[in-house]
Design a protein around this motif. Structure first.
Motif, PDB file in Angstrom:
ATOM      1  N   ALA A  16       0.192  -1.489  -5.064  1.00 10.84           N
ATOM      2  CA  ALA A  16       0.817  -2.296  -6.108  1.00 10.84           C
ATOM      3  C   ALA A  16       0.607  -3.766  -5.787  1.00 10.84           C
ATOM      4  CB  ALA A  16       2.305  -1.985  -6.207  1.00 10.84           C
ATOM      5  N   LEU A  17       0.233  -4.526  -6.814  1.00 10.24           N
ATOM      6  CA  LEU A  17       0.064  -5.973  -6.705  1.00 10.24           C
ATOM      7  C   LEU A  17       1.078  -6.626  -7.627  1.00 10.24           C
ATOM      8  CD1 LEU A  17      -3.844  -6.150  -6.970  1.00 10.24           C
ATOM      9  CD2 LEU A  17      -2.440  -5.996  -4.888  1.00 10.24           C
ATOM     10  N   ASP A  18       2.011  -7.363  -7.053  1.00 13.67           N
ATOM     11  CA  ASP A  18       3.085  -7.982  -7.841  1.00 13.67           C
ATOM     12  C   ASP A  18       3.739  -6.984  -8.781  1.00 13.67           C
ATOM     13  OD1 ASP A  18       3.265 -10.550  -6.824  1.00 13.67           O
ATOM     14  OD2 ASP A  18       1.724 -11.344  -8.155  1.00 13.67           O
ATOM     15  N   GLY A  19       3.938  -5.765  -8.302  1.00 18.05           N
ATOM     16  CA  GLY A  19       4.618  -4.745  -9.079  1.00 18.05           C
ATOM     17  C   GLY A  19       3.724  -3.929 -10.000  1.00 18.05           C
ATOM     18  N   GLN A  20       2.457  -4.329 -10.176  1.00 21.41           N
ATOM     19  CA  GLN A  20       1.520  -3.589 -11.022  1.00 21.41           C
ATOM     20  C   GLN A  20       0.837  -2.517 -10.170  1.00 21.41           C
ATOM     21  OE1 GLN A  20       0.751  -3.911 -14.401  1.00 21.41           O
ATOM     22  NE2 GLN A  20      -0.486  -2.091 -14.061  1.00 21.41           N
ATOM     23  N   GLU A  21       1.007  -1.262 -10.562  1.00 18.90           N
ATOM     24  CA  GLU A  21       0.483  -0.148  -9.770  1.00 18.90           C
ATOM     25  C   GLU A  21      -0.981   0.147 -10.087  1.00 18.90           C
ATOM     26  OE1 GLU A  21       1.361   4.529  -9.632  1.00 18.90           O
ATOM     27  OE2 GLU A  21       3.124   3.269  -9.289  1.00 18.90           O
ATOM     28  N   PHE A  22      -1.736   0.423  -9.049  1.00 19.56           N
ATOM     29  CA  PHE A  22      -3.152   0.768  -9.146  1.00 19.56           C
ATOM     30  C   PHE A  22      -3.425   1.984  -8.264  1.00 19.56           C
ATOM     31  CE2 PHE A  22      -2.928  -3.760  -9.838  1.00 19.56           C
ATOM     32  CZ  PHE A  22      -3.858  -4.025 -10.822  1.00 19.56           C
ATOM     33  N   ILE A  23      -4.562   2.604  -8.501  1.00 19.67           N
ATOM     34  CA  ILE A  23      -5.091   3.635  -7.614  1.00 19.67           C
ATOM     35  C   ILE A  23      -6.529   3.251  -7.315  1.00 19.67           C
ATOM     36  CG2 ILE A  23      -5.678   6.083  -7.361  1.00 19.67           C
ATOM     37  CD1 ILE A  23      -3.484   6.565  -9.577  1.00 19.67           C
ATOM     38  N   ALA A  24      -6.893   3.260  -6.050  1.00 16.74           N
ATOM     39  CA  ALA A  24      -8.274   3.009  -5.647  1.00 16.74           C
ATOM     40  C   ALA A  24      -8.882   4.336  -5.214  1.00 16.74           C
ATOM     41  CB  ALA A  24      -8.326   2.005  -4.496  1.00 16.74           C
ATOM     42  N   LEU A  25     -10.068   4.633  -5.710  1.00 17.81           N
ATOM     43  CA  LEU A  25     -10.761   5.885  -5.440  1.00 17.81           C
ATOM     44  C   LEU A  25     -12.096   5.609  -4.779  1.00 17.81           C
ATOM     45  CD1 LEU A  25     -11.419   8.984  -6.011  1.00 17.81           C
ATOM     46  CD2 LEU A  25     -12.433   8.159  -8.152  1.00 17.81           C
TER      47      LEU A  25
ATOM     48  N   LYS B 125       0.856  -1.174   0.000  1.00 20.83           N
ATOM     49  CA  LYS B 125       0.000   0.000   0.000  1.00 20.83           C
ATOM     50  C   LYS B 125       0.895   1.227   0.000  1.00 20.83           C
ATOM     51  CE  LYS B 125      -3.570  -0.082   2.830  1.00 20.83           C
ATOM     52  NZ  LYS B 125      -4.428   0.056   4.039  1.00 20.83           N
ATOM     53  N   GLY B 126       0.506   2.219  -0.778  1.00 15.73           N
ATOM     54  CA  GLY B 126       1.288   3.445  -0.872  1.00 15.73           C
ATOM     55  C   GLY B 126       0.574   4.633  -0.261  1.00 15.73           C
ATOM     56  N   ARG B 127       0.697   5.762  -0.918  1.00 18.56           N
ATOM     57  CA  ARG B 127       0.173   7.022  -0.403  1.00 18.56           C
ATOM     58  C   ARG B 127      -1.356   7.018  -0.362  1.00 18.56           C
ATOM     59  NH1 ARG B 127       2.878  11.448  -4.181  1.00 18.56           N
ATOM     60  NH2 ARG B 127       1.733  10.196  -5.672  1.00 18.56           N
ATOM     61  N   ILE B 128      -1.880   7.741   0.628  1.00 22.63           N
ATOM     62  CA  ILE B 128      -3.327   7.902   0.784  1.00 22.63           C
ATOM     63  C   ILE B 128      -3.638   9.393   0.767  1.00 22.63           C
ATOM     64  CG2 ILE B 128      -5.305   7.577   2.326  1.00 22.63           C
ATOM     65  CD1 ILE B 128      -3.900   5.081   3.439  1.00 22.63           C
ATOM     66  N   ALA B 129      -4.610   9.759  -0.074  1.00 22.69           N
ATOM     67  CA  ALA B 129      -5.100  11.147  -0.094  1.00 22.69           C
ATOM     68  C   ALA B 129      -6.490  11.149   0.540  1.00 22.69           C
ATOM     69  CB  ALA B 129      -5.174  11.668  -1.527  1.00 22.69           C
ATOM     70  N   ARG B 130      -6.787  12.209   1.265  1.00 18.63           N
ATOM     71  CA  ARG B 130      -8.078  12.291   1.970  1.00 18.63           C
ATOM     72  C   ARG B 130      -8.893  13.476   1.463  1.00 18.63           C
ATOM     73  NH1 ARG B 130      -8.169   8.541   5.760  1.00 18.63           N
ATOM     74  NH2 ARG B 130      -6.177   7.652   6.373  1.00 18.63           N
ATOM     75  N   TYR B 131     -10.194  13.329   1.552  1.00 23.57           N
ATOM     76  CA  TYR B 131     -11.100  14.412   1.158  1.00 23.57           C
ATOM     77  C   TYR B 131     -11.015  15.564   2.148  1.00 23.57           C
ATOM     78  CZ  TYR B 131     -13.526  11.758  -2.459  1.00 23.57           C
ATOM     79  OH  TYR B 131     -13.841  11.073  -3.604  1.00 23.57           O
TER      80      TYR B 131
ATOM     81  N   ILE C 258      -6.079   5.748  -2.748  1.00 18.50           N
ATOM     82  CA  ILE C 258      -5.003   4.941  -2.173  1.00 18.50           C
ATOM     83  C   ILE C 258      -4.193   4.380  -3.338  1.00 18.50           C
ATOM     84  CG2 ILE C 258      -4.372   2.949  -0.765  1.00 18.50           C
ATOM     85  CD1 ILE C 258      -7.168   3.046   0.448  1.00 18.50           C
ATOM     86  N   GLU C 259      -2.905   4.609  -3.321  1.00 24.92           N
ATOM     87  CA  GLU C 259      -2.017   3.967  -4.289  1.00 24.92           C
ATOM     88  C   GLU C 259      -1.647   2.593  -3.725  1.00 24.92           C
ATOM     89  OE1 GLU C 259       1.311   6.600  -4.643  1.00 24.92           O
ATOM     90  OE2 GLU C 259       0.191   8.048  -5.855  1.00 24.92           O
TER      91      GLU C 259
END
Length: 168
Positions: free
Chosen positions: A63-72, A36-42, A60-61
């Motif tokens: 990565a799964l097995d090196g593949q980067e995602f962003i969850a909103l 899990k990476g950086r988290i931005a808040r409202y 929330i940034e």
């Protein structure tokens, strides 16, 4: 300021209603070599558009097995559908079984077919043995037809049965 996970040019953005953090934690528990990476808040700005409480998770940034995602956490305006899916390439039947079991937990049973599934957050996945691609690209049309017919009879892909259909 926290550093980004990677410098990947293109990342997939996944729009959740209000459960992005729960989804990220679920995926991190399944895929090894993940983080899990950086988290931005409202903030209070834009409440009339997003309706999210101040301080709640916006993105929330991860990565799964090196593949980067962003969850909103974007609210109920958009839903996932099968037009987009993530392919999990597996070397063995044991890997297929592992990812299928984990990703189907609480998911939509009616959406399971031909190696495709929908997880409990509505995200579509394909859990595929790597050998299947080679089988389906064989120049022997009869072999391809037998493998294709076998795939259409399966929910979770069964590598030994696919090999049998292929003639291995």
């Amino acid at each position: 300021m926290e550093k980004r996970l990677t410098q990947q040019r293109i990342s997939s953005n996944l729009w959740f209603n209000k459960n992005a953090e729960e989804a990220v934690d679920f995926y991190l528990g399944i895929f090894k070599n993940s983080q899990k990476g950086r988290i931005a808040r409202y903030g209070k700005e834009g409440f009339e558009f997003h309706g999210m409480p101040e301080g709640s998770v916006m993105t929330i940034e991860f990565a799964l097995d090196g593949q980067e995602f962003i969850a909103l956490n974007g609210g109920p305006h958009f839903q996932f559908n099968e037009a987009i899916s993530f392919v999990v390439n597996c070397k063995t039947q044991e890997e297929v079984d592992y990812y299928w079991e984990k990703l189907t937990e609480g998911g939509d049973v009616k959406a399971q077919m031909c190696g495709w599934l929908k997880d409990k957050f509505g995200v579509s996945w394909q859990v595929v043995p790597e050998e299947l691609t080679d089988m389906l690209q064989d120049p022997d049309a009869a072999k391809v037809a037998k493998v294709s017919n076998a795939v259409f009879q399966m929910k979770k892909l069964d590598l030994p049965k696919l090999r049998e259909a292929y003639g291995k």
